[in-house]
Scaffold this active site. Structure first.
Site, PDB file in Angstrom:
ATOM      1  N   VAL A  65     -80.896 -50.862 -73.826  1.00 63.27           N
ATOM      2  CA  VAL A  65     -79.632 -50.454 -74.320  1.00 63.27           C
ATOM      3  C   VAL A  65     -78.380 -50.707 -73.125  1.00 63.27           C
ATOM      4  O   VAL A  65     -77.338 -50.542 -73.286  1.00 63.27           O
ATOM      5  CB  VAL A  65     -79.482 -48.961 -74.518  1.00 63.27           C
ATOM      6  N   ASN A  91     -79.915 -42.917 -79.326  1.00 65.02           N
ATOM      7  CA  ASN A  91     -80.716 -41.881 -78.876  1.00 65.02           C
ATOM      8  C   ASN A  91     -81.411 -42.119 -77.414  1.00 65.02           C
ATOM      9  O   ASN A  91     -81.663 -41.086 -76.757  1.00 65.02           O
ATOM     10  CB  ASN A  91     -82.085 -41.804 -79.873  1.00 65.02           C
ATOM     11  N   SER A 143     -76.404 -33.783 -75.845  1.00 65.66           N
ATOM     12  CA  SER A 143     -77.297 -32.522 -75.261  1.00 65.66           C
ATOM     13  C   SER A 143     -76.248 -31.401 -75.199  1.00 65.66           C
ATOM     14  O   SER A 143     -75.164 -31.275 -75.060  1.00 65.66           O
ATOM     15  CB  SER A 143     -77.558 -33.272 -73.926  1.00 65.66           C
ATOM     16  N   TYR A 156     -76.303 -36.086 -65.020  1.00 66.09           N
ATOM     17  CA  TYR A 156     -76.504 -36.167 -66.475  1.00 66.09           C
ATOM     18  C   TYR A 156     -75.339 -35.459 -67.232  1.00 66.09           C
ATOM     19  O   TYR A 156     -75.032 -36.275 -68.160  1.00 66.09           O
ATOM     20  CB  TYR A 156     -77.862 -35.469 -66.740  1.00 66.09           C
ATOM     21  N   LYS A 160     -73.324 -36.937 -70.311  1.00 66.42           N
ATOM     22  CA  LYS A 160     -73.513 -36.467 -71.656  1.00 66.42           C
ATOM     23  C   LYS A 160     -72.306 -35.721 -72.176  1.00 66.42           C
ATOM     24  O   LYS A 160     -71.912 -36.055 -73.444  1.00 66.42           O
ATOM     25  CB  LYS A 160     -74.661 -35.197 -71.967  1.00 66.42           C
ATOM     26  N   ILE A 189     -86.128 -29.435 -76.138  1.00 66.54           N
ATOM     27  CA  ILE A 189     -86.869 -29.956 -77.151  1.00 66.54           C
ATOM     28  C   ILE A 189     -88.150 -30.776 -76.568  1.00 66.54           C
ATOM     29  O   ILE A 189     -88.005 -31.161 -75.513  1.00 66.54           O
ATOM     30  CB  ILE A 189     -86.322 -31.251 -78.007  1.00 66.54           C
TER      31      ILE A 189
HETATM   32  P1  NDP Z   1     -88.202 -39.494 -74.101  1.00 68.71           P
HETATM   33  O1  NDP Z   1     -88.045 -40.012 -72.760  1.00 68.71           O
HETATM   34  O2  NDP Z   1     -89.233 -38.817 -74.602  1.00 68.71           O
HETATM   35  O3  NDP Z   1     -87.897 -40.764 -74.848  1.00 68.71           O
HETATM   36  C1  NDP Z   1     -86.946 -41.724 -74.764  1.00 68.71           C
HETATM   37  C2  NDP Z   1     -87.040 -43.056 -75.091  1.00 68.71           C
HETATM   38  O4  NDP Z   1     -85.951 -43.980 -74.820  1.00 68.71           O
HETATM   39  C3  NDP Z   1     -88.274 -43.712 -74.406  1.00 68.71           C
HETATM   40  O5  NDP Z   1     -89.183 -44.432 -75.114  1.00 68.71           O
HETATM   41  C4  NDP Z   1     -87.811 -44.646 -73.460  1.00 68.71           C
HETATM   42  O6  NDP Z   1     -88.483 -45.882 -73.234  1.00 68.71           O
HETATM   43  C5  NDP Z   1     -86.554 -45.119 -74.038  1.00 68.71           C
HETATM   44  N1  NDP Z   1     -85.533 -45.670 -73.127  1.00 68.71           N
HETATM   45  C6  NDP Z   1     -85.235 -45.448 -71.707  1.00 68.71           C
HETATM   46  N2  NDP Z   1     -84.401 -46.039 -71.509  1.00 68.71           N
HETATM   47  C7  NDP Z   1     -83.998 -46.967 -72.257  1.00 68.71           C
HETATM   48  C8  NDP Z   1     -83.418 -48.284 -72.383  1.00 68.71           C
HETATM   49  N3  NDP Z   1     -82.577 -48.913 -71.332  1.00 68.71           N
HETATM   50  N4  NDP Z   1     -83.325 -49.021 -73.647  1.00 68.71           N
HETATM   51  C9  NDP Z   1     -83.970 -48.696 -74.647  1.00 68.71           C
HETATM   52  N5  NDP Z   1     -84.765 -47.709 -74.521  1.00 68.71           N
HETATM   53  C10 NDP Z   1     -84.867 -46.775 -73.546  1.00 68.71           C
HETATM   54  O7  NDP Z   1     -86.725 -38.731 -74.389  1.00 68.71           O
HETATM   55  P2  NDP Z   1     -86.654 -37.488 -75.568  1.00 68.71           P
HETATM   56  O8  NDP Z   1     -87.026 -38.193 -76.707  1.00 68.71           O
HETATM   57  O9  NDP Z   1     -86.893 -36.202 -75.029  1.00 68.71           O
HETATM   58  O10 NDP Z   1     -84.733 -37.698 -75.540  1.00 68.71           O
HETATM   59  C11 NDP Z   1     -84.157 -38.665 -76.564  1.00 68.71           C
HETATM   60  C12 NDP Z   1     -82.728 -38.200 -76.218  1.00 68.71           C
HETATM   61  O11 NDP Z   1     -82.363 -36.964 -76.338  1.00 68.71           O
HETATM   62  C13 NDP Z   1     -82.045 -38.728 -74.996  1.00 68.71           C
HETATM   63  O12 NDP Z   1     -80.658 -39.426 -75.108  1.00 68.71           O
HETATM   64  C14 NDP Z   1     -82.104 -37.397 -74.121  1.00 68.71           C
HETATM   65  O13 NDP Z   1     -80.890 -37.125 -73.208  1.00 68.71           O
HETATM   66  C15 NDP Z   1     -81.647 -36.278 -75.495  1.00 68.71           C
HETATM   67  N6  NDP Z   1     -82.021 -34.981 -75.178  1.00 68.71           N
HETATM   68  C16 NDP Z   1     -83.468 -34.661 -75.016  1.00 68.71           C
HETATM   69  C17 NDP Z   1     -83.750 -33.214 -74.837  1.00 68.71           C
HETATM   70  C18 NDP Z   1     -84.918 -32.791 -74.667  1.00 68.71           C
HETATM   71  O14 NDP Z   1     -85.192 -31.451 -74.417  1.00 68.71           O
HETATM   72  N7  NDP Z   1     -86.160 -33.467 -74.708  1.00 68.71           N
HETATM   73  C19 NDP Z   1     -82.483 -32.393 -74.846  1.00 68.71           C
HETATM   74  C20 NDP Z   1     -81.238 -32.751 -75.091  1.00 68.71           C
HETATM   75  C21 NDP Z   1     -81.111 -34.146 -74.885  1.00 68.71           C
HETATM   76  P3  NDP Z   1     -89.485 -45.690 -71.863  1.00 68.71           P
HETATM   77  O15 NDP Z   1     -90.749 -44.981 -71.979  1.00 68.71           O
HETATM   78  O16 NDP Z   1     -89.630 -47.186 -71.588  1.00 68.71           O
HETATM   79  O17 NDP Z   1     -88.623 -45.270 -70.697  1.00 68.71           O
END
Ligand code: NDP
Length: 258
Positions: A65, A91, A143, A156, A160, A189
């Site tokens: 992304v 996301n 977030s 961060y 956000k 989460i």
């Molecule tokens: P995870 O790290 O579990 O999943 C994020 C995914 O995004 C991973 O599969 C990662 O791939 C992928 N990713 C990272 N960089 C890129 C990139 N440059 N291009 C494409 N894909 C990419 O995160 P969450 O599911 O926890 O978070 C998802 C969203 O929710 C994020 O925006 C986060 O900021 C937001 N969020 C999460 C919270 C939480 O408590 N979990 C709370 C608030 C917001 P790879 O494994 O290769 O890095």
């Protein structure tokens, strides 16, 4: 179970965590879904699991992304497979938690490249088509850091906060063209991101318990609880919700004192 029947959706960072839960929920509701993910191996496995569980049309596309050409290519591939995109969920995101004055330039750039530029790259790739068709919906995963600050978590929350600004600006800009742009602000989460943070603390178990104690509901959220909100925003049940943000945090950000 058919709240997104016939719709075409793309979810970034959908290999795991919240993105994978959104992709699964969309598929359950009848959408054709593209998983646009950096790690294609995990995305392929997740796509296969969703196909088996739901019978929906699901593809995985390697996407970074931070690179606008990569996102544009993912949109082209999705539309070649399934037809015009109805829904984009931006996301993909990373935690970059630093002290402002010891943070490196690279930390700053890395954070903004994924957490803000990545969202803009997604919007820019789908908006011309959506505006031209006068139909479309974008959901940005923000977030609670989009409006609250925890010391030591820089930059961060700056990125956000920007996601909310982008959501409002684009939501207003393209409202006359029937394109809705909204955000979801999750609190804690339970995903790999959360486990990585606990694992980085001195006492993992104590850090986990401290997190739970901070929550009014005495638990943290599950990815599918964010996914249900994304389904609602992407569906025809939310036609007049635009330039808004829905908080999914069990009430945590409304709490004044711990
Ligand atoms: P995870 O790290 O579990 O999943 C994020 C995914 O995004 C991973 O599969 C990662 O791939 C992928 N990713 C990272 N960089 C890129 C990139 N440059 N291009 C494409 N894909 C990419 O995160 P969450 O599911 O926890 O978070 C998802 C969203 O929710 C994020 O925006 C986060 O900021 C937001 N969020 C999460 C919270 C939480 O408590 N979990 C709370 C608030 C917001 P790879 O494994 O290769 O890095």
């Amino acid at each position: 179970m058919n709240r997104l029947a016939g719709k075409v959706a793309m979810v970034t960072g959908a290999g795991r965590g919240i993105g994978a839960a959104i992709a699964l929920a969309f598929a359950h509701e009848g959408a054709s879904v593209a998983l646009a993910e950096l790690d294609i191996e995990i995305a392929d496995k997740t796509a296969e699991r969703i196909r088996q569980e739901t019978g929906a049309n699901v593809i995985a596309i390697r996407t970074d992304v931070t690179q606008s050409a990569s996102v544009k290519e993912a949109v082209s591939q999705t539309e070649a497979h399934f037809g015009p995109l109805d829904v984009l969920v931006n996301n993909a995101g990373i935690n970059v938690f630093c002290d402002p004055l010891t943070m490196t330039d690279d930390d700053w750039k890395r954070c903004f490249a994924v957490d803000l530029d990545g969202v803009w790259n997604g919007c820019r790739a789908v908006l011309p088509g959506m505006v031209g068709r006068e139909k479309g919906c974008i959901v940005n995963i923000a977030s609670t850091h989009s409006f609250k600050i925890i010391p030591g978590c820089f930059p961060y929350p700056v990125a956000k906060h920007g996601v909310i600004g982008l959501t409002k600006a684009l939501g207003i800009e393209y409202a006359p063209k029937n394109v809705r742009v909204n955000a979801i602000a999750p609190g804690y989460i339970e995903t790999q991101l959360t486990h990585d943070w606990w694992n980085a603390q001195h006492d993992r178990q104590a850090a986990r318990q401290a997190t739970l104690d901070l929550q009014p509901m005495k638990r943290i959220g599950q990815p599918q609880e964010v996914a249900m909100t994304a389904v609602f925003l992407a569906s025809d049940e939310a036609p007049f919700i635009n330039a808004s943000c829905i908080t999914v945090d069990g009430g945590r950000s409304a709490l004044y004192h711990d």
